[in-house]
Design an enzyme around this catalytic site. Structure first.
Site, PDB file in Angstrom:
ATOM      1  CG  ASP A 211      -1.928   1.017   1.313  1.00 42.03           C
ATOM      2  OD1 ASP A 211      -2.837   0.960   0.474  1.00 42.03           O
ATOM      3  OD2 ASP A 211      -1.866   1.894   2.202  1.00 42.03           O
ATOM      4  CD  GLU A 262      16.083 -14.248   4.408  1.00 41.45           C
ATOM      5  OE1 GLU A 262      15.399 -14.839   5.276  1.00 41.45           O
ATOM      6  OE2 GLU A 262      16.637 -13.161   4.606  1.00 41.45           O
TER       7      GLU A 262
HETATM    8  C1  GLC Z   1      -4.347   2.942  -0.627  1.00 44.55           C
HETATM    9  C2  GLC Z   1      -5.554   2.088  -0.423  1.00 44.55           C
HETATM   10  C3  GLC Z   1      -6.693   2.951  -0.008  1.00 44.55           C
HETATM   11  C4  GLC Z   1      -6.330   3.650   1.278  1.00 44.55           C
HETATM   12  C5  GLC Z   1      -5.019   4.381   1.153  1.00 44.55           C
HETATM   13  C6  GLC Z   1      -4.469   4.740   2.496  1.00 44.55           C
HETATM   14  O1  GLC Z   1      -4.487   3.837  -1.665  1.00 44.55           O
HETATM   15  O2  GLC Z   1      -5.815   1.353  -1.574  1.00 44.55           O
HETATM   16  O3  GLC Z   1      -7.875   2.244   0.142  1.00 44.55           O
HETATM   17  O4  GLC Z   1      -7.327   4.558   1.640  1.00 44.55           O
HETATM   18  O5  GLC Z   1      -4.037   3.580   0.553  1.00 44.55           O
HETATM   19  O6  GLC Z   1      -4.021   3.589   3.145  1.00 44.55           O
END
Ligand code: GLC
Length: 550
Positions: A211, A262
């Site tokens: 993310d 790993e």
């Molecule tokens: C990413 C996720 C989204 C979230 C953001 C903050 O873009 O896909 O859903 O709100 O990150 O974590």
């Protein structure tokens, strides 16, 4: 049992995104859960995916749909237990589906024990060093330390009250205030995440979708940046914003890659980074991540030349570093493509639609969406699908504002509705409480009353359904090796794209008038009437087997 050992599986994989809150609810509380997912994995295998990616199911106050993680190494009780996660992974592997989980390294929840400790420990403490705490500007520190704005509107800083009750320091959050950003200059943050990676790798996961990975390292000194960023991040006057795509991110990715390497099999990292293809390709150099989402592709309007240009740029950028290109049309952050393409003009991907807003043309949107999917799956590389798109599910565009959960709705002062419309629980059956999603008639987000007409069981029995098209396309893609092929453009009229990929010719008609088709056997058509009498109807696509492509 683990999926058959194919080292390069990820280069061509079709990865199906599961949004746990809305996939299937086994315990009847109106919220999806891990046991619900396990019980419905057959569906994903039958669609023909190679892997699933699970959005976060970790303990979380749900300030941002679970992307505010309070504990990276546990399961939220609302989703089940670690034993349920193990069972899900086992069942997926039995079905030859690999499992990718979400890693959220830019920020955690303000309830994470490290942040709670940082608040308690006070200014200058090592505990605060794991986050970005700063004194405020102004006479009494009453102004934020810099001018950065949050992706969810408002300042990217929140002032804390110190333990003696006085107004204190500020901490940085690129997203909601409940999502403090980790400080990746601190070695202990690296150690935390190394432990988390190993925790899930030891449990058998095949990879991580990472993310907001391009934001983890900030420019030194956190310089002011009076611009806001939405969608794909472009440099301003040649300068990248100080919170996106800084050089230091690559060292972290290499560190994670060494950990994954790993492990046996091929475990993968996929970058969530809203960057142009040329910049995203730097993340997938051979010692960094394996894949990066192609959000420039997802952001395209319904326009042949725009698609062609993106395909060229994306393939060139990824080929140069030896990485597969990925393709994606929908996810839990953007308006579903079956609705996006039902508008004539450009669409704001994350802004949401309310009952009083202009509504998409459903039939047009679905028709184009099926064509867009068929075009995407005819490209070489890896593709991501979002749960429900195989049903042609539209965005819920008339949700009552009172049920909205996306933090941007409140933070924008009810100006931006946000992303709930693509997160509504799936319809599995035409009838029954919540259309088979749950035994409860009251799911966490209400489903549109006509959702039953999109239900999986209805489409199962219909050879012309969207579901049938996805299954046929994925089956053909696999048997003819389209994912590992290469594409060559063939001449075509304006508004039409034609390319060959191995034995297959892919044709997409973005216009409204029928166009002549090459002679060949129709393998898959986006809609039943798309290709007949040697022509391809407007707003449709087809895969042909053509013996002589000359
Ligand atoms: C990413 C996720 C989204 C979230 C953001 C903050 O873009 O896909 O859903 O709100 O990150 O974590």
């Amino acid at each position: 049992m683990t999926p058959t050992d194919d080292h390069d599986w990820w280069r061509t994989a079709v990865i199906y995104q599961v949004y746990p809150r809305s996939f299937a609810d086994a315990d009847g509380d109106g919220t999806g859960d891990l046991r619900g997912i396990t019980g419905r994995l057959d569906h994903v295998a039958e669609v023909g995916a190679d892997a699933i990616w699970l959005s976060p199911f970790y303990p979380s106050p749900q300030a941002d749909g679970g992307y505010d993680v309070a504990d990276y190494r546990a399961v939220d009780p609302m989703y089940g237990t670690l034993a349920d996660a193990d069972a899900l992974i086992d069942r997926a592997h039995e079905l030859q589906l690999r499992v990718v989980v979400d890693l959220v390294p830019n920020h955690c929840s303000d309830r994470h024990e490290r942040f709670v400790a940082a608040l308690a420990a006070g200014p200058g403490s090592p505990e605060r060093g794991m986050f970005h705490f700063r004194d405020g500007r102004g006479v009494d520190g009453e102004l934020p330390p810099n001018d950065w704005t949050s992706m969810f509107e408002g300042p990217a800083w929140t002032r804390v009250t110190e333990s003696d009750g006085t107004p204190g320091q500020w901490y940085l959050h690129l997203f909601a205030p409940e999502q403090p950003d980790w400080n990746w200059d601190d070695e202990r943050v690296h150690a935390e995440f190394a432990t988390t990676l190993r925790f899930w790798l030891d449990r058998g996961v095949d990879g991580f979708r990472v993310d907001v990975c391009d934001a983890i390292v900030k420019a030194p000194g956190l310089p002011d940046w009076p611009h806001t960023t939405h969608g794909v991040v472009e440099p301003v006057e040649g300068v990248m914003p100080p919170m996106w795509d800084q050089e230091g991110i690559h060292d972290v990715f290499r560190e994670w890659r060494r950990i994954l390497d790993e492990y046996d099999g091929q475990r993968i990292l996929c970058a969530e980074a809203w960057l142009p293809p040329e910049r995203a390709a730097r993340i997938v150099r051979s010692d960094e991540m394996h894949q990066a989402f192609n959000f420039a592709y997802l952001s395209l309007p319904w326009d042949a030349s725009a698609v062609r240009e993106n395909v060229d740029v994306s393939l060139r950028a990824n080929d140069a570093v030896g990485a597969p290109t990925t393709w994606v049309l929908s996810n839990h952050d953007v308006m579903r493509h079956a609705s996006r393409y039902g508008y004539d003009g450009p669409v704001e991907l994350e802004a949401g639609v309310g009952a009083d807003d202009p509504q998409p043309d459903r039939a047009l949107g679905l028709r184009r969406a099926r064509a867009a999917t068929l075009l995407m799956l005819g490209l070489p590389g890896s593709a991501y699908l979002y749960q429900g798109e195989e049903l042609g599910l539209p965005e819920a565009t008339a949700l009552p504002d009172t049920v909205r959960q996306d933090p941007i709705w409140e933070r924008s002062g009810h100006r931006i509705r946000g992303r709930d419309g693509c997160r509504v629980p799936l319809p599995w059956t035409a009838d029954g409480p919540s259309f088979g999603f749950s035994s409860s008639a009251d799911p966490w987000l209400p489903q549109p009353t006509d959702f039953g007409s999109y239900a999986a069981d209805v489409q199962q029995a219909d050879d012309d359904s969207t579901l049938a098209m996805y299954r046929r396309a994925l089956d053909t893609r696999r048997s003819l090796g389209l994912g590992s092929g290469s594409m060559t453009w063939l001449p075509s009229p304006d508004d039409v794209l034609t390319w060959s990929n191995g034995a297959v010719v892919v044709v997409g008609n973005f216009g409204t008038d029928p166009v002549p088709l090459p002679v060949g056997e129709v393998l898959v058509a986006s809609v039943p009437d798309a290709a007949a009498d040697g022509v391809l109807a407007g707003g449709s696509a087809v895969w042909l087997r053509v013996d002589d492509q000359g």
